[in-house]
Design an enzyme around this catalytic site. Structure first.
Site, PDB file in Angstrom:
ATOM      1  N   CYS A  78      40.315  70.191  43.392  1.00  0.00           N
ATOM      2  CA  CYS A  78      39.919  70.705  42.080  1.00  0.00           C
ATOM      3  C   CYS A  78      38.580  71.439  42.156  1.00  0.00           C
ATOM      4  CB  CYS A  78      39.925  69.576  41.059  1.00  0.00           C
ATOM      5  SG  CYS A  78      40.120  70.221  39.390  1.00  0.00           S
ATOM      6  N   HIS A 169      44.489  66.404  41.682  1.00  0.00           N
ATOM      7  CA  HIS A 169      43.691  65.257  42.133  1.00  0.00           C
ATOM      8  C   HIS A 169      44.570  64.211  42.826  1.00  0.00           C
ATOM      9  CE1 HIS A 169      39.854  65.985  39.923  1.00  0.00           C
ATOM     10  NE2 HIS A 169      40.632  66.724  39.168  1.00  0.00           N
ATOM     11  N   GLU A 171      43.715  61.856  44.613  1.00  0.00           N
ATOM     12  CA  GLU A 171      43.035  60.545  44.642  1.00  0.00           C
ATOM     13  C   GLU A 171      43.307  59.753  43.367  1.00  0.00           C
ATOM     14  OE1 GLU A 171      41.721  63.336  43.860  1.00  0.00           O
ATOM     15  OE2 GLU A 171      40.106  63.099  42.405  1.00  0.00           O
TER      16      GLU A 171
HETATM   17  N1  GLN Z   1      36.976  72.713  35.566  1.00  0.00           N
HETATM   18  C1  GLN Z   1      36.186  72.262  36.680  1.00  0.00           C
HETATM   19  C2  GLN Z   1      35.392  73.419  37.288  1.00  0.00           C
HETATM   20  O1  GLN Z   1      35.680  74.543  37.031  1.00  0.00           O
HETATM   21  C3  GLN Z   1      37.062  71.614  37.732  1.00  0.00           C
HETATM   22  C4  GLN Z   1      37.759  70.413  37.125  1.00  0.00           C
HETATM   23  C5  GLN Z   1      37.969  69.274  38.050  1.00  0.00           C
HETATM   24  O2  GLN Z   1      37.435  69.182  39.141  1.00  0.00           O
HETATM   25  N2  GLN Z   1      38.761  68.330  37.575  1.00  0.00           N
HETATM   26  O3  GLN Z   1      34.478  73.180  38.019  1.00  0.00           O
END
Ligand code: GLN
Length: 194
Positions: A78, A169, A171
């Site tokens: 992410c 994610h 995890e």
């Molecule tokens: N929206 C976050 C970003 O742009 C990422 C979201 C996340 O890691 N769950 O940094």
């Protein structure tokens, strides 16, 4: 096999637990000297701008880049995917700028801010439960990048040699297969270095 989890923000404990379940020794990393002796590193989710700033302030960006340059695997989830990317749409500069991908932040929009879906992830699973939280996706990949998973035309997991990234994610599930895939990448890379 010792793998670090960058512990500036985000789901650190969950990553540590999954890496241990996948058979690796896992340790939280907050300072550059803690990178010494690691065979790989996970960069968790959170907020990429914040993690990027902290990484820079704590003097971690260069040592992480050097770690990657020495062939040690990195896995970004992410926000971690955003930190690995060479290009971020609408931004002048990138963070670690290691992976030949272009990312769009918060890319699924308000309607699908957080959702879960079962996805085939190449080489990992036919039915991986993918948890998305204000997730990015990859809009473009360079020639050396393998796409591992998509939702429609949106790329949500990719690998470039020793670099692995997912928009979701892994995890936050009970499914250890994505971490096991990364641990295997780390094992292969350390066998080559020896
Ligand atoms: N929206 C976050 C970003 O742009 C990422 C979201 C996340 O890691 N769950 O940094």
């Amino acid at each position: 096999m010792k793998i670090g989890v960058l512990a500036l923000q985000g789901a650190v404990r969950e990553h540590l637990r999954m890496l241990e379940r996948a058979g690796a020794e896992a340790t939280a990393v907050k300072r550059p000297e803690q990178l010494a002796g690691l065979d790989g590193l996970v960069i968790p989710g959170g907020e990429s701008t914040t993690i990027g700033k902290l990484m820079h302030q704590y003097g971690l960006s260069e040592p992480i880049r050097e770690m990657a340059a020495s062939g040690k695997p990195l896995f970004g989830t992410c926000a971690g995917l955003i930190l690995l990317a060479k290009r971020i749409e609408g931004a002048e500069s990138a963070h670690l700028a290691l992976m030949d991908i272009t990312v769009r932040r918060n890319a699924f929009g308000r309607q699908r801010e957080s959702f879960e879906t079962d996805l085939p992830v190449a080489g990992v699973a036919d039915d991986f439960r993918a948890v998305f939280i204000r997730a990015p996706y990859i809009t473009e990949v360079g020639p050396g990048v393998d796409v591992l998973a998509r939702i429609d035309d949106k790329i949500v997991a990719a690998r470039q040699g020793h670099l692995l990234a997912s928009a979701f994610h892994p995890e936050l599930t009970e499914d250890v297969r994505m971490h096991a895939f990364f641990v295997e990448m780390v094992r292969e890379a350390s066998a080559v270095r020896v």
